[in-house]
Design a protein around this motif. Structure first.
Motif, PDB file in Angstrom:
ATOM      1  N   VAL A 158       0.819  -1.223   0.101  1.00 36.81           N
ATOM      2  CA  VAL A 158       0.195   0.033  -0.031  1.00 36.81           C
ATOM      3  C   VAL A 158       0.855   1.406  -0.248  1.00 36.81           C
ATOM      4  N   THR A 159       1.555   1.356   0.943  1.00 39.89           N
ATOM      5  CA  THR A 159       2.528   2.725   1.023  1.00 39.89           C
ATOM      6  C   THR A 159       3.881   2.533   0.559  1.00 39.89           C
ATOM      7  N   SER A 160       4.293   1.548   0.132  1.00 38.30           N
ATOM      8  CA  SER A 160       5.707   1.567  -0.345  1.00 38.30           C
ATOM      9  C   SER A 160       5.816   2.153  -1.556  1.00 38.30           C
ATOM     10  N   PRO A 161       6.748   3.062  -1.994  1.00 36.93           N
ATOM     11  CA  PRO A 161       6.834   3.601  -3.166  1.00 36.93           C
ATOM     12  C   PRO A 161       6.821   2.706  -4.741  1.00 36.93           C
ATOM     13  N   HIS A 162       7.066   1.428  -4.140  1.00 37.58           N
ATOM     14  CA  HIS A 162       7.220   0.393  -5.228  1.00 37.58           C
ATOM     15  C   HIS A 162       6.028  -0.514  -4.950  1.00 37.58           C
ATOM     16  N   HIS A 163       5.044  -0.303  -4.346  1.00 38.38           N
ATOM     17  CA  HIS A 163       3.980  -1.038  -4.045  1.00 38.38           C
ATOM     18  C   HIS A 163       3.192  -1.672  -5.214  1.00 38.38           C
ATOM     19  N   GLN A 164       3.250  -1.078  -6.437  1.00 40.29           N
ATOM     20  CA  GLN A 164       2.763  -1.583  -7.722  1.00 40.29           C
ATOM     21  C   GLN A 164       3.531  -2.739  -8.346  1.00 40.29           C
ATOM     22  N   ILE A 165       4.813  -2.517  -7.982  1.00 40.80           N
ATOM     23  CA  ILE A 165       5.587  -3.574  -8.435  1.00 40.80           C
ATOM     24  C   ILE A 165       5.461  -4.760  -7.497  1.00 40.80           C
ATOM     25  N   PHE A 166       5.264  -4.509  -6.332  1.00 40.18           N
ATOM     26  CA  PHE A 166       4.999  -5.883  -5.237  1.00 40.18           C
ATOM     27  C   PHE A 166       3.794  -6.512  -5.629  1.00 40.18           C
ATOM     28  N   ARG A 167       2.674  -5.685  -6.029  1.00 40.55           N
ATOM     29  CA  ARG A 167       1.480  -6.144  -6.299  1.00 40.55           C
ATOM     30  C   ARG A 167       1.587  -6.919  -7.556  1.00 40.55           C
ATOM     31  N   ARG A 168       2.417  -6.516  -8.400  1.00 44.08           N
ATOM     32  CA  ARG A 168       2.387  -7.399  -9.755  1.00 44.08           C
ATOM     33  C   ARG A 168       3.144  -8.627  -9.451  1.00 44.08           C
TER      34      ARG A 168
END
Length: 352
Positions: free
Chosen positions: A333-343
């Protein structure tokens, strides 16, 4: 299942599927059974399981009536698991034996829920701890699936203290313990007496689940006091009730809405029902519909929702969230890289 539910709002989280309307008991507050219906033909039920899978359903709960009366229940459970959905069962447990528990293990059942209404049977209900305790012991020793005991208050239950006894026995056996506020035979909710309200709160604490305690604080506390809840019901979209005739309803207490055959139910229906406001929502007692709505609250505003959930716990608050929750919140949610982690997470789970 949870990741898929967060990914799309038009994917049913939970469907109740009725394979038989007949029940072996006749609890006076219940309006969901009869004493004569034949089982839905097995091939028809299996077809409905496949249709639910086609809609992207995550969990299928078999209830009734009494689902253990269906002669091919094990085969139905297997089909749910073959379709990569979670299989759960709501039963009064009277027909359970050790052999039957082992068959449920072999079929791949994930979760079983038993509602126990009192300690000693009376004219309201025979779903009693005294009559079922041996079967609970068999479940504790033999079941490979999760078991939840649901204690109830309201609806003419004579002694509210029984609910506390049932919940404590469930925890003693290693089961989850939940509490439900039940309607009367007409589906109407009556405000609880002060001691009944205290017992509901005590049982919510026994469960020790943030999710259950949040559900109690958001919904059951108001219902116990006869007050309405302000929320958006997602029944007909996130939650489906498929009756023995194969029609999709909002829930067991609102049969006829929308009343569309499952065969004809499409994504357009899911989107439409997701947005529909239900006049019955303020005094709804259907706990699983409440929980499903919380998934969308988490989806729309995860930080606020998590903070509210933990703030509702005794001694809680956003700052007291468990380290695992804080870590996952940062990652997704809050990490600058959250979209990468989600993918990466969705790829690891095989989700497109």
């Amino acid at each position: 299942m949870f990741v898929l539910a967060l990914k799309s709002p038009y994917r049913p989280v939970l469907a109740h599927l009725i394979p038989i309307r007949r029940c072996n008991l006749s609890c006076t507050y219940c309006n969901e059974y009869d004493d004569h219906s034949k089982p839905v033909p097995t091939e028809t039920v299996l077809r409905r399981v496949d249709l639910l899978a086609g809609l992207g359903t995550g969990i299928v709960t078999l209830s009734g009536g009494e689902p253990l009366l269906h002669p091919d229940l094990d085969r139905i459970i297997r089909r749910i698991r073959e379709q990569r959905m979670i299989a759960t069962l709501i039963t009064n447990a009277y027909l359970l034996s050790r052999e039957r528990i082992h068959r449920l293990n072999d079929a791949g059942l994930d979760h079983l829920q038993i509602s126990i209404d009192n300690v000693v049977p009376d004219e309201v209900s025979k779903k009693s701890l005294k009559l079922l305790d041996k079967k609970l012991q068999w479940l504790a020793s033999d079941a490979t699936f999760d078991v939840a005991l649901n204690a109830v208050v309201g609806g003419g239950i004579r002694d509210p203290e029984d609910a506390l006894t049932v919940a404590r026995r469930g925890r003693e056996l290693g089961f989850s313990a939940t509490v439900g506020i039940i309607h009367d035979h007409s589906g109407q909710l009556l405000p609880l007496e002060p001691r009944q309200r205290q017992i509901v709160e005590q049982i919510a604490g026994i469960g020790k689940s943030v999710f259950d305690y949040a559900n109690y604080s958001r919904f059951q506390r108001n219902l116990a006091e006869g007050k309405p809840n302000e929320w958006h019901c997602r029944a007909g979209a996130r939650y489906l009730y498929v009756c023995e005739d194969g029609l999709v309803h909002w829930c067991s207490q609102q049969r006829g809405h929308p009343g569309i055959p499952l065969e004809a139910y499409t994504r357009d229906d899911l989107e439409r029902q997701y947005r529909v406001s239900k006049s019955c929502a303020p005094f709804c007692t259907v706990g699983c519909v409440h929980r499903v709505a919380q998934v969308d609250e988490l989806r729309h505003d995860p930080m606020t929702t998590l903070a509210e959930w933990f703030a509702l716990m005794p001694g809680g608050g956003a700052g007291n969230m468990p380290m695992s929750v804080r870590a996952l919140t940062w990652v997704f949610v809050t990490s600058p890289h959250h979209q990468i982690f989600r993918r990466a997470a969705t790829r690891a789970l095989g989700i497109r």
